[in-house]
Motif scaffolding. Structure first.
Motif: not given
Length: 370
Positions: A29-43
């Motif tokens: 959860v923290n990793y995805y939040s930090e990299n803003d990929i919890l709500t967005h696809f990775p860019s």
């Protein structure tokens, strides 16, 4: 290791597994939040502020960090599964052995119960055996005293009517109804821890009991025949005397012969003046011993003398009749003497020395019923 320790290990393993799973979730959860990929696809583009990671970098990062944690967690969960299975198997083995022990204990209890029942059965048999044999033994001993008393009376007054008292006892009848196979087994049980040759003694005891039972039965039968015969013959002599004495007492000469006074006293309990010699409650009936000694001897002697002097048929007739009566009494006296002589031999051979009775009692004392 006790059950409480085992439970603690299981709890620790579960807690560790949960903590590591939580850690992994929080990390993701923290990793995805930090990299803003919890709500967005990775860019692949970089933002103005931060360079975003590429998907490969994200995967490498997560895999590199979480794979060991997830592997350890899986190992812990696998170990936990094996541990729970081990614990279940051990518990199952425990119940299995408990079942075996219970079954074994039940067999032991059943065996002990059967042993107790068998012991009670033997004790009951032995008590019955000892009770009946003791009763028979007392019967034989008391009968020996009755035989002695009867013998003394019969020998003292052979022409008297004496009672031979036999105590009624049904022990032998019940004794013969016993199952001697069971009795024998019970006696074997009683002597199982004793180094004794008891079987020969047991056979001797049975023979002794059988011998005395038959001996007393024979003695009863012989006494019955003897007493009935004596009573009948003496009664007939008494009736003959009573019939003939009327003629004697009506003859002025004969009624004054020697022995007539004694006759009235012995037979009728009467003095010449018709007064009783003894009180009626003390008079026991005709005493044939005295009748022979005090009447017949004197009266026959007087008749014989008068017949020799006169050759009168009256005296001859009286002499024949009373001599015949006297002989009847004499024969009965002879038979009684012979009977008592034989009875005395039987008594002295089998009762006066009570060795056989002692053997029976000694054998009974050896039987253990505890």
């Amino acid at each position: 290791m006790n059950s409480k320790t085992k439970d603690a290990i299981q709890i620790i393993l579960v807690i560790l597994s949960i903590l590591m799973l939580l850690y992994s979730i929080i990390y993701l959860v923290n990793y995805y939040s930090e990299n803003d990929i919890l709500t967005h696809f990775p860019s692949n583009k970089k933002s103005e502020d931060t360079d975003l990671l590429t998907p490969n970098e994200i995967g490498d990062s997560i895999g590199g960090v979480l794979n060991p944690i997830i592997g350890i967690t899986g190992s812990i969960l696998t170990f936990l599964a094996f541990y729970i299975q081990y614990k279940a198997n051990k518990e199952q083995r425990k119940f299995f052995y408990i079942g075996l022990n219970n079954e074994k204990q039940n067999r032991i209890d059943e065996s002990n119960k059967n042993i107790d029942l068998e012991k009670k059965h033997h004790i009951t048999n032995l008590k019955i055996f000892k009770s009946l044999v003791s009763s028979m033994l007392n019967y034989y001993i008391s009968s020996s005293q009755n035989i002695k008393d009867f013998l003394e009376s019969e020998e003292a007054k052979p022409l008297g009517i004496h009672l031979f008292i036999f105590k009624t006892d049904s022990s032998y009848e019940y004794f013969n109804k016993l199952d001697f196979k069971n009795i024998y087994d019970s006696i074997v049980y009683s002597f199982q821890n004793k180094n004794e040759d008891w079987e020969n003694d047991f056979i001797k005891i049975l023979n002794i009991l059988n011998f005395y039972e038959k001996l007393l039965a024979e003695m009863k039968n012989t006494y019955k025949i003897h007493s009935q015969s004596k009573a009948e013959k003496l009664n007939k002599v008494g009736e003959s005397i009573t019939q003939e004495i009327g003629y004697v007492l009506s003859d002025n000469e004969l009624k004054n012969f020697d022995g007539i006074v004694e006759f009235l006293e012995i037979v009728y309990n009467s003095n010449p003046d018709n007064t009783p010699v003894l009180p009626e409650d003390q008079f026991k009936g005709t005493d044939f011993e005295r009748l022979q000694d005090e009447f017949f001897n004197k009266y026959l002697e007087k008749l014989h003398m008068r017949y020799n002097e006169t050759a009168n048929e009256k005296y001859k007739s009286q002499l024949d009749k009373f001599s015949f009566m006297n002989k009847k009494i004499g024969v009965e006296k002879f038979q009684t003497v012979a009977y008592t002589k034989h009875l005395r031999e039987v008594y002295e051979n089998n009762f006066i020395n009570q060795t056989n009775f002692d053997k029976v009692q000694e054998f009974l004392n050896k039987i253990n019923i505890s």
